[in-house]
Design a protein around this motif. Structure first.
Motif, PDB file in Angstrom:
ATOM      1  N   MET A  19       0.834  -1.210   0.000  1.00 30.05           N
ATOM      2  CA  MET A  19       0.000   0.000   0.000  1.00 30.05           C
ATOM      3  C   MET A  19       0.868   1.258   0.000  1.00 30.05           C
ATOM      4  SD  MET A  19      -3.159  -1.199   2.509  1.00 30.05           S
ATOM      5  CE  MET A  19      -2.703   0.003   3.664  1.00 30.05           C
ATOM      6  N   VAL A  20       1.908   1.263   0.812  1.00 28.82           N
ATOM      7  CA  VAL A  20       2.794   2.430   0.867  1.00 28.82           C
ATOM      8  C   VAL A  20       3.504   2.622  -0.465  1.00 28.82           C
ATOM      9  CG1 VAL A  20       4.902   3.308   1.943  1.00 28.82           C
ATOM     10  CG2 VAL A  20       3.089   2.372   3.356  1.00 28.82           C
ATOM     11  N   ASN A  21       4.000   1.546  -1.040  1.00 28.51           N
ATOM     12  CA  ASN A  21       4.698   1.650  -2.317  1.00 28.51           C
ATOM     13  C   ASN A  21       3.739   2.061  -3.435  1.00 28.51           C
ATOM     14  OD1 ASN A  21       6.953   1.575  -3.894  1.00 28.51           O
ATOM     15  ND2 ASN A  21       6.765  -0.597  -4.352  1.00 28.51           N
ATOM     16  N   ALA A  38      12.845   6.849  -8.785  1.00 26.99           N
ATOM     17  CA  ALA A  38      11.623   6.538  -8.040  1.00 26.99           C
ATOM     18  C   ALA A  38      11.714   5.144  -7.435  1.00 26.99           C
ATOM     19  CB  ALA A  38      10.405   6.650  -8.955  1.00 26.99           C
ATOM     20  N   PHE A  39      12.236   4.200  -8.198  1.00 27.22           N
ATOM     21  CA  PHE A  39      12.389   2.838  -7.679  1.00 27.22           C
ATOM     22  C   PHE A  39      13.375   2.802  -6.518  1.00 27.22           C
ATOM     23  CE2 PHE A  39      14.793  -1.158  -7.755  1.00 27.22           C
ATOM     24  CZ  PHE A  39      13.776  -2.033  -7.437  1.00 27.22           C
ATOM     25  N   LEU A  40      14.513   3.461  -6.678  1.00 30.25           N
ATOM     26  CA  LEU A  40      15.529   3.436  -5.623  1.00 30.25           C
ATOM     27  C   LEU A  40      15.045   4.135  -4.355  1.00 30.25           C
ATOM     28  CD1 LEU A  40      18.755   4.070  -7.715  1.00 30.25           C
ATOM     29  CD2 LEU A  40      17.946   1.918  -6.747  1.00 30.25           C
ATOM     30  N   ILE A  41      14.357   5.241  -4.495  1.00 31.72           N
ATOM     31  CA  ILE A  41      13.841   5.952  -3.328  1.00 31.72           C
ATOM     32  C   ILE A  41      12.766   5.131  -2.632  1.00 31.72           C
ATOM     33  CG2 ILE A  41      12.542   7.990  -2.589  1.00 31.72           C
ATOM     34  CD1 ILE A  41      14.047   9.551  -4.785  1.00 31.72           C
ATOM     35  N   SER A  42      11.873   4.516  -3.393  1.00 29.90           N
ATOM     36  CA  SER A  42      10.819   3.714  -2.761  1.00 29.90           C
ATOM     37  C   SER A  42      11.396   2.479  -2.086  1.00 29.90           C
ATOM     38  CB  SER A  42       9.755   3.316  -3.781  1.00 29.90           C
ATOM     39  OG  SER A  42      10.281   2.428  -4.735  1.00 29.90           O
ATOM     40  N   VAL A  43      12.411   1.860  -2.666  1.00 29.21           N
ATOM     41  CA  VAL A  43      13.062   0.719  -2.022  1.00 29.21           C
ATOM     42  C   VAL A  43      13.763   1.170  -0.738  1.00 29.21           C
ATOM     43  CG1 VAL A  43      14.961  -0.939  -2.262  1.00 29.21           C
ATOM     44  CG2 VAL A  43      13.291  -0.697  -4.080  1.00 29.21           C
TER      45      VAL A  43
END
Length: 62
Positions: A19-21, A38-43
């Motif tokens: 949900m957060v991602n 965006a991928f690196l920050i969300s990970v």
């Protein structure tokens, strides 16, 4: 090892992570303009969540 993770089941954490991602990934993508960033920050955010969950639930068991 199973006594260390006495908090919510893994499935609850996976649902929270999804949900957060799902909420923050498009926001980060629009802000950064790059899919990779965006991928690196969300990970990174999800790793911080995982460490916080382990730290908080690990302290309860001690």
């Amino acid at each position: 090892m199973t006594a260390f993770f006495s908090g919510p089941p893994l499935l609850v954490h996976l649902v929270i992570i999804a949900m957060v991602n799902g909420f923050f990934f498009p926001i980060i993508y629009n802000w950064s303009g790059s899919l990779l960033y965006a991928f690196l920050i969300s990970v990174g955010i999800l790793c911080v969540y995982g460490l916080m969950a382990i730290w908080l639930f690990g302290k309860r068991k001690r």
